[in-house]
Design an enzyme around this catalytic site. Sequence first.
Site, PDB file in Angstrom:
ATOM      1  N   GLY A  62      49.746  41.504  46.572  1.00  0.00           N
ATOM      2  CA  GLY A  62      48.860  40.485  47.121  1.00  0.00           C
ATOM      3  C   GLY A  62      49.443  39.911  48.404  1.00  0.00           C
ATOM      4  O   GLY A  62      50.452  40.426  48.918  1.00  0.00           O
ATOM      5  N   ASP A  78      41.830  39.897  42.313  1.00  0.00           N
ATOM      6  CA  ASP A  78      41.086  38.743  42.826  1.00  0.00           C
ATOM      7  C   ASP A  78      40.162  39.081  44.006  1.00  0.00           C
ATOM      8  O   ASP A  78      39.233  38.343  44.289  1.00  0.00           O
ATOM      9  CB  ASP A  78      42.059  37.639  43.260  1.00  0.00           C
ATOM     10  CG  ASP A  78      42.949  37.188  42.114  1.00  0.00           C
ATOM     11  OD1 ASP A  78      42.594  37.457  40.954  1.00  0.00           O
ATOM     12  OD2 ASP A  78      44.000  36.570  42.377  1.00  0.00           O
TER      13      ASP A  78
END
Length: 351
Positions: free
Chosen positions: A89, A137
Site C-alpha cells: 500500500g 482498499d
Amino acid sequence: MNAAVRAVVRTALSAGAEPFAIMEGWIGAINGGDSIRPMKWASVSSILNKGGTVIGSARSDEFRTYEGRTRATKNLLEQGIDRLIVIGGDGSLSGADEFRREWAQQLEGLVESGEVSAELAAAHPELTLVGLVGSIDNDLVGTDMTIGADTALDRIVTAMDQITSTAASHQRTFIIEVMGRHCGYLPLMAAVAGGADYVFTPEAPAHPGWQQDVCARLQEGRDAGRRESLILVAEGARDTEGKDVTTQDIAEALKDGLGEDARISILGHVQRGGSPSAYDRWMSTLLGYAAAQELLSPQAYGQACILGVRHNRVTRLDLEQAVINTRSVQKMIDSGDYVAAKKARGNTFFE
Ligand code: F6P
C-alpha cells in the site's frame, strides 16, 4: 499477489535475469540468508489460484530504523540485488522509496565500515524500484484497481448473497460492515453488485436526519413486498460532522424508527482470504509482467515508479506524487471536502 509474483519471476527468467524472492517482506531483507531466495520457473508453479502471498508479508518496525535498513542494504548487495519490485500500500511504497533514496549513503557507510567492498558497492551504485499496489482498499490515487480489491469485492457480494437467505426467511434487516479503511470503493461497488438497500461510505457522509431517511427507504422496500433488507457500512463511515457512523448506530436508528431488531454482521478478514478472482489473476499477471520489463529497462535504473491500471491498460505513475496525492485525498476526507476527494481519486470507478 501470487499472480504478480509468478509473472515477475517468469518474465525476469525469460529476459535472462536472476530473480530472487524476499520472504516476509522487509523482515526477510533484514534477516538475509535463506530469506532471500533465488527463484526458478518451477518455484512459482501452482500458486496462481492461491490467495494471499506465498512469499509472505509482514510489518517491520526494524525497517523503520536506519540500522535495520543498513542490514537490508548489505544483504541485498551480497546477492547482487539492486532492482526491487515492492507490492504494498502507500505506506510500504513510500518506505521503499525512502530506502531507494538513501541507498548511496548506505553504500558509503558500508564501504567505510569495511562490511562491503568498494568494488561491490561500485557495481550497484543505485537502487531501482517498481511499486505494485497490493491492497483490498483500492485507495491509491491514479490507479483504477489495486491487487486484491476485486477478490475482496467478490467475497463481500458472496457474503451478501448468503446473508440474504436468512434475512428473507426471517424478514430481517442486516447491517453489514465491510473493510476498506477510508475508501468507499468496496462498500459502494458491493452495494451495486449485491443489491443493498442503503450504503454508508466515507466519501458520502451521512447527512443530519439520516436515521429517518434509512428507515423510510427500508419501509418503502417492505411495502413493496421485499422480505429482506441489507445495509452496507464502510469501516470508515462518518456523518457530516465527522463523527463515526457505526453498525450499532444504525441498528439503534432502526429500533427507534421501525421497531426492528436488526442483525449486525462484521465481515472482517474473510474479505482478505480465499482464491483470487479471475480479474485479479489476469490484472496482476499483466502488472507483474510490466513491472519486470520496467525494472530491467536501462532507463529505469536508479528511478522509482508505480505501475497501476487505468481504463484496463497498465499505467505508470510517479511514486512520490502518487503517495502525496493519496494522502491529500485522505486530508480532504478528514476535513469534510468529500466532493473534492471523490474527484481527486483519479479512479474511473469514482468518476
Ligand atoms: O488495508 C487493508 C485492510 O484490510 C483494511 O481494509 C483494514 O482496515 C485493515 O487492513 C485491517 O488491518 P489488519 O489486518 O492489520 O487488522
